[in-house]
Structures are given as C-alpha cells and as structure tokens.
Design an enzyme around this catalytic site. Structure first.
Site, PDB file in Angstrom:
ATOM      1  N   ARG A  99       7.258  46.780  28.437  1.00 47.05           N
ATOM      2  CA  ARG A  99       8.474  46.741  27.636  1.00 47.05           C
ATOM      3  C   ARG A  99       8.276  46.035  26.284  1.00 47.05           C
ATOM      4  O   ARG A  99       8.844  46.462  25.288  1.00 47.05           O
ATOM      5  CB  ARG A  99       9.559  46.025  28.429  1.00 47.05           C
ATOM      6  CG  ARG A  99      10.916  46.498  28.013  1.00 47.05           C
ATOM      7  CD  ARG A  99      12.012  45.964  28.848  1.00 47.05           C
ATOM      8  NE  ARG A  99      11.589  45.655  30.212  1.00 47.05           N
ATOM      9  CZ  ARG A  99      12.386  45.101  31.105  1.00 47.05           C
ATOM     10  NH1 ARG A  99      13.614  44.821  30.776  1.00 47.05           N
ATOM     11  NH2 ARG A  99      11.974  44.828  32.316  1.00 47.05           N
ATOM     12  N   LYS A 158       1.556  48.708  46.446  1.00 47.39           N
ATOM     13  CA  LYS A 158       2.429  48.260  47.515  1.00 47.39           C
ATOM     14  C   LYS A 158       3.391  47.217  46.956  1.00 47.39           C
ATOM     15  O   LYS A 158       3.071  46.639  45.926  1.00 47.39           O
ATOM     16  CB  LYS A 158       1.634  47.705  48.688  1.00 47.39           C
ATOM     17  CG  LYS A 158       0.989  46.340  48.430  1.00 47.39           C
ATOM     18  CD  LYS A 158       0.355  45.800  49.673  1.00 47.39           C
ATOM     19  CE  LYS A 158       1.282  44.928  50.470  1.00 47.39           C
ATOM     20  NZ  LYS A 158       1.268  43.519  50.082  1.00 47.39           N
ATOM     21  N   HIS A 174      -5.278  47.679  48.795  1.00 44.30           N
ATOM     22  CA  HIS A 174      -6.551  47.205  48.233  1.00 44.30           C
ATOM     23  C   HIS A 174      -7.551  46.787  49.314  1.00 44.30           C
ATOM     24  O   HIS A 174      -8.740  46.683  49.040  1.00 44.30           O
ATOM     25  CB  HIS A 174      -6.333  46.117  47.173  1.00 44.30           C
ATOM     26  CG  HIS A 174      -6.033  44.758  47.725  1.00 44.30           C
ATOM     27  ND1 HIS A 174      -4.794  44.395  48.159  1.00 44.30           N
ATOM     28  CD2 HIS A 174      -6.822  43.676  47.909  1.00 44.30           C
ATOM     29  CE1 HIS A 174      -4.833  43.139  48.584  1.00 44.30           C
ATOM     30  NE2 HIS A 174      -6.060  42.681  48.444  1.00 44.30           N
ATOM     31  N   LYS A 211     -12.238  47.061  49.796  1.00 42.15           N
ATOM     32  CA  LYS A 211     -13.179  45.960  50.016  1.00 42.15           C
ATOM     33  C   LYS A 211     -14.489  46.510  50.579  1.00 42.15           C
ATOM     34  O   LYS A 211     -14.489  47.371  51.450  1.00 42.15           O
ATOM     35  CB  LYS A 211     -12.570  44.922  50.979  1.00 42.15           C
ATOM     36  CG  LYS A 211     -11.418  44.128  50.339  1.00 42.15           C
ATOM     37  CD  LYS A 211     -10.899  43.083  51.294  1.00 42.15           C
ATOM     38  CE  LYS A 211      -9.617  42.446  50.794  1.00 42.15           C
ATOM     39  NZ  LYS A 211      -9.799  41.406  49.788  1.00 42.15           N
ATOM     40  N   GLU A 251      -5.214  32.969  55.146  1.00 45.06           N
ATOM     41  CA  GLU A 251      -5.222  32.551  53.746  1.00 45.06           C
ATOM     42  C   GLU A 251      -4.910  31.063  53.669  1.00 45.06           C
ATOM     43  O   GLU A 251      -4.186  30.532  54.506  1.00 45.06           O
ATOM     44  CB  GLU A 251      -4.154  33.319  52.964  1.00 45.06           C
ATOM     45  CG  GLU A 251      -4.391  34.815  52.922  1.00 45.06           C
ATOM     46  CD  GLU A 251      -3.367  35.500  52.028  1.00 45.06           C
ATOM     47  OE1 GLU A 251      -3.665  35.725  50.852  1.00 45.06           O
ATOM     48  OE2 GLU A 251      -2.257  35.779  52.524  1.00 45.06           O
ATOM     49  N   ASP A 282       4.425  42.234  54.515  1.00 48.43           N
ATOM     50  CA  ASP A 282       3.493  41.985  53.416  1.00 48.43           C
ATOM     51  C   ASP A 282       2.040  42.293  53.793  1.00 48.43           C
ATOM     52  O   ASP A 282       1.257  42.743  52.965  1.00 48.43           O
ATOM     53  CB  ASP A 282       3.624  40.513  52.982  1.00 48.43           C
ATOM     54  CG  ASP A 282       2.773  40.187  51.758  1.00 48.43           C
ATOM     55  OD1 ASP A 282       2.888  40.921  50.758  1.00 48.43           O
ATOM     56  OD2 ASP A 282       1.995  39.207  51.804  1.00 48.43           O
ATOM     57  N   HIS A 321      -2.251  46.145  55.312  1.00 51.86           N
ATOM     58  CA  HIS A 321      -3.662  45.740  55.363  1.00 51.86           C
ATOM     59  C   HIS A 321      -4.220  45.675  56.795  1.00 51.86           C
ATOM     60  O   HIS A 321      -5.267  46.248  57.091  1.00 51.86           O
ATOM     61  CB  HIS A 321      -3.862  44.386  54.696  1.00 51.86           C
ATOM     62  CG  HIS A 321      -3.362  44.324  53.278  1.00 51.86           C
ATOM     63  ND1 HIS A 321      -3.440  45.381  52.411  1.00 51.86           N
ATOM     64  CD2 HIS A 321      -2.774  43.324  52.568  1.00 51.86           C
ATOM     65  CE1 HIS A 321      -2.923  45.030  51.237  1.00 51.86           C
ATOM     66  NE2 HIS A 321      -2.512  43.787  51.315  1.00 51.86           N
ATOM     67  N   LYS A 366      -0.279  32.351  55.937  1.00 57.10           N
ATOM     68  CA  LYS A 366      -0.510  31.602  54.688  1.00 57.10           C
ATOM     69  C   LYS A 366      -0.632  30.118  55.012  1.00 57.10           C
ATOM     70  O   LYS A 366      -0.125  29.650  56.042  1.00 57.10           O
ATOM     71  CB  LYS A 366       0.666  31.812  53.741  1.00 57.10           C
ATOM     72  CG  LYS A 366       0.926  33.284  53.447  1.00 57.10           C
ATOM     73  CD  LYS A 366       0.874  33.547  51.970  1.00 57.10           C
ATOM     74  CE  LYS A 366       1.143  34.983  51.670  1.00 57.10           C
ATOM     75  NZ  LYS A 366       0.034  35.672  51.029  1.00 57.10           N
TER      76      LYS A 366
END
Ligand code: BG6
Length: 489
Positions: free
Chosen positions: A51, A148, A178, A182, A216, A235, A240, A336
């Site tokens: 934008r 995604k 993604h 890998k 993670e 998520d 994944h 996480k």
C-alpha cells in the site's frame, strides 16, 4: 558433495505484502540466496507491491536493509547484493481498489513466467485474484502463491478455495506449507522410497509407534492477536504436523509427481480417526521471574487476554484406520516456550519376536529419528554387543548422519524452505504444495476435535515456560506404557 544448481526460466515475480514481515524475513533473503547461487537467471524481475507510496529506489533500500538483517554476512557480498537489487522494483497498489493495477500491468513482460505471491491476509486473496484477471495481468501460465492460514475451519477453507477457483485453475494455485520445503522433510520421501531397507518394516507389524515433535522456545511474540484466535491446533497441527504425518504414513506414490504424491497424502488424512477428549492434552505457558530480575511473560500476558483459554501447546494421540497402520499410534505434540527448539520425527520399532539373549536390561528398541531442526539429519539406533570381554551384553549405538556433515558443508548453507519453494513455483512444480482437497480434508478432521473441546469448555493445562509442556502430556504416553523422547537440541 556439491549440490547442483539448475537455473530456472526467466520470471516476473510480484510479491503482494512486500513490506510485511514474511517478505523481509524470508522471501527476499531467500530470493537473494537463490540469485547469489546462480539459480535465478539474469532476466528475473521481482516486483514488490504494497500500500505505501514509494519508488523503486525507496523499496530497494528496504530490501537491502532486510538482507543486512536476515542474511548472514558470510553468505552475502556487496557486488551480488547490488546486482540483485537491480532486479527489484516496486508498485504501490490498492488491493481492494483500482490504484496501481495499470502500473503493475505495464511492468509485466511477455514471454516470462508470471508468479504472484499473496503474502497478505486471506481476506485479500479474492480481491487480488480478481484484479489480476480483470486487468489482464495474469495469463493461463501464471501462478499464485498463497500463505497459511488457509482458512480457520472447513467452511472458510472451502470458501477460499471457491473464491480462488473463480479466477485460477487448481494447477495455478500454490498453497504454501513451508514445512514441506525443509530439507529433511523432503528427505523423508527419499529415505522411504529410494531405499529397500525401510519399506518392508514400515507398518504396524514392525513399528510400535511414531512420535512427531515440533517444539519451539519462542512464545507468540508480536502475533498474539492472530495466535489467540488460532492456537496450536490451527497454527501448527492442521498444517505442518499433519503434513509430516502424511509423509511418514502414506503409501508409495507411483511416481514423484504432484498429484501422485498428493493423492497418497489425502488418503492418509481421510483415514485419520476422530480424536476423543482422552487423547488430547492442551496447554498454556506460565511466565516467571528470572533471578536477574527480568521476567518471562505468560501466554496470557503475551496475548493481552487474561481470560484466554487458547492453547499454546497440544499433544494428541492419532490413529490411522487403514491396513498399514491399524494399531500403531502416532503421537503428535507441539508448543511454544518449551525447553528447547527441537523438531523431530521418531519411529520406534517393535521388539524382535524372540530374544535369544534372554532378558537384557540394556535392550532398547530400534529408533529411527529424523531431525528437522536444528542439526538436520537422521539417526538410527541399533543394538550391538557391548565391546570387551564381558560376555554377551547388549548396548545401543547410534548410526548417525548429519546432513550438513554428509554434504560437506558447515550446515549454514542448507537452503531455507522458502527459497526452495519459490523456485518450485517458478519451475511449475506443485509437489511440495497443498492441493485444495487436501487442505479441506485436514480441516474436516480438525474441526470436530476443536468443536469437542469448545463444547466441553475445556481449559488448557498450565505449564512452565522452559519446560517440556504440561504433566498430563506425559501421561498420554505413560498410560500406553510408552515415553516421550526428551526435547533437546
Ligand atoms: C508458522 C507458525 O507457520 O510456523 C508459527 O505460524 C511457528 O507459529 C512457525 O512459529 C514455525 O516454523 P519453523 O520453520 O520455525 O519451525
């Protein structure tokens, strides 16, 4: 072993959302690396679209700053950065209006591959797809790449698919996951289908169970708004972890071809049994104060919603109802702020049918581990005789292969998932992208699981930041007489 770099055809790649985080962190650094490696032809052009009003020069400065920040100094040099930036341009665009579209049309060259990367929220996919057609920018050979999250449930995914289908054919749509880009994930297919060794054992008769862990250390960071509406299930698991499970569980495709591979993955998703509440553990991280006075935020602080019952961790026991896998559970977990960043798939084999050595305390099953990150590689444990004169005692030894070492590199040169996937888009290879029906099937399995805990108003179990997740997740395996592998780098 030097990897081969095969240049792709000349292309015009338009990146919508070009000033966003993903473009800065992943897309431009990835493109630069492909350019520096010689894979991107001289005639390639990359056009940023967003934008903000800016000219080519202003945008190149932004891209240069992103390369500075996200490409290690040892992997970039001044001359190639200048060369790369010459291929980068910018068009200010109003995604839902009319501004900028003619300018974009004027920039596109004939006789090149046209690819359009929608690095924007899904609410803009329809508007972008429509305008690319109505302004005559897209042609039948054009590709669109969508990020995604692809919907948040089956209904919204179907709607997105229908919207995109109004303007593009399925063969033109590249839905990114993604994880499929890998290195190790692709190696899973090579290992399974280029070796005779594993296939005879790859079934419920010989495999006790499979563990898929994506741990993670980061929290939800600045993405709290999005994440708190998604949680770990939407998520990470729906996409994944589901993809990893498919690659482990699928039947051999008849060849390495986009639809052959995706047909087999789809069959796995359709064979997934519903998951009952007793087979799910959801968690949410707690914060704490460190000794030095600083503190680690809790999930509730990170998302700024003290009443949130969204999960930052999930563990599930998944069963696949088909001949190959009936009786072999797949345990999935992701979260996480866990103790280490470690993603791996572990295939735990069964005991030999009879032990000629009698009861040996040191016996342990063969485990094939595929490490996704960090330290990409594979490891297989085997039992051998303990060396020395002490009689026939068994001991476990690893057959270890680090991809970085095996490739004779220092490990920093393994291409990032995005660079590989973008080059596949230019090549027109959809193998590592999700097909529309695959995404829908994944949501069709996920939706009732989420609806179940919503109806029960289940609250996630708390776990300490820096731990391995909630205690109850351990129980998920303990009660089956199994144990999670340790989460460690
Ligand atoms: C993304 C998720 O798709 O994958 C993030 O939205 C997650 O929440 C990320 O952190 C993990 O990717 P990687 O490549 O770092 O394992």
């Amino acid at each position: 072993m030097v990897s081969r770099v095969i240049p792709v055809d000349p292309f015009d790649l338009v990146i919508f959302g070009a000033t966003g985080d993903l473009a800065r962190r992943k897309i431009f650094p990835g493109l630069y690396r492909r350019f520096r490696d010689g894979q991107m032809p001289e005639e390639a052009r990359i056009i940023g679209a967003a934008r903000s009003e800016m000219d080519d020069f202003g945008f190149r400065k932004q891209v240069a700053a992103a390369l500075d920040e996200f490409v290690p100094a040892s992997r970039r040099d001044e001359a190639s950065v200048v060369d790369f930036l010459e291929r980068v341009g910018y068009v200010a665009i109003d995604a839902t209006g009319t501004g900028g579209w003619d300018a974009l049309a004027a920039r596109m060259r004939k006789e090149t591959v046209h690819a359009f990367y929608f690095s924007v929220g899904p609410s803009l996919f329809g508007a972008l797809a429509e305008r690319l057609q109505s302004h005559g920018i897209a042609d039948p050979n054009s590709r669109i790449v969508v990020e995604k999250p692809f919907g948040r449930d089956l209904a919204s995914a179907q709607e997105l698919n229908a919207t995109l289908a109004e303007h593009f054919e399925e063969r033109q749509i590249y839905r990114i996951d993604h994880y499929l880009g890998k290195e190790t994930v692709q190696n899973l297919m090579a290992v399974r289908f280029a070796n005779i060794l594993f296939e005879p054992l790859w079934n419920a008769r010989h495999i006790d169970h499979v563990q898929i862990t994506v741990a993670e250390t980061v929290g939800v960071g600045g993405r709290g708004g999005y994440y708190d509406k998604s949680g770990a299930m939407r998520d990470m698991v729906q996409n994944h972890l589901m993809q990893l499970l498919c690659l482990i569980a699928m039947e051999p495709p008849y060849r390495f071809d986009p639809d052959a591979v995706r047909d087999e993955k789809l069959k796995v998703i359709r064979a997934l049994e519903p998951v009952g509440s007793e087979d799910i553990v959801r968690g949410q991280y707690l914060g704490h104060r460190r000794k030095d006075g600083t503190s680690v935020n809790s999930y509730l602080e990170d998302v700024g919603n003290p009443a949130s019952i969204c999960e930052s961790f999930i563990a599930l026991k998944v069963n696949i109802a088909n001949w190959r896998w009936k009786g072999t559970p797949f345990y999935l977990r992701t979260g996480k702020k866990l103790r280490a960043r470690a993603s791996e798939i572990a295939v735990i084999f069964k005991e030999p049918p009879h032990s000629i050595f009698g009861e040996d305390e040191s016996w342990s099953p063969n485990v094939l581990t595929i490490r996704l990150q960090p330290n990409e590689g594979m490891n297989m444990t085997v039992m051998i005789k303990e060396p020395g004169p002490g009689g026939m005692r068994l001991t476990e030894v690893p057959l270890d292969m680090s991809f970085a070492e095996a490739l004779g590199e220092d490990g920093t040169d393994i291409p990032d998932a995005y660079e590989r996937l973008i080059m596949d888009v230019i090549r027109g290879n959809q193998t590592l992208f999700m097909r529309g029906d695959e995404v829908e099937a994944a949501w069709a399995w996920t939706d009732p699981i989420i609806a179940g805990w919503e109806a029960r108003e289940d609250k996630p179990r708390k776990y300490d930041a820096g731990s391995s997740g909630p205690e109850d997740a351990l129980m998920l395996l303990h009660r089956d007489g199994r144990r999670w592998r340790e989460i460690r780098e």
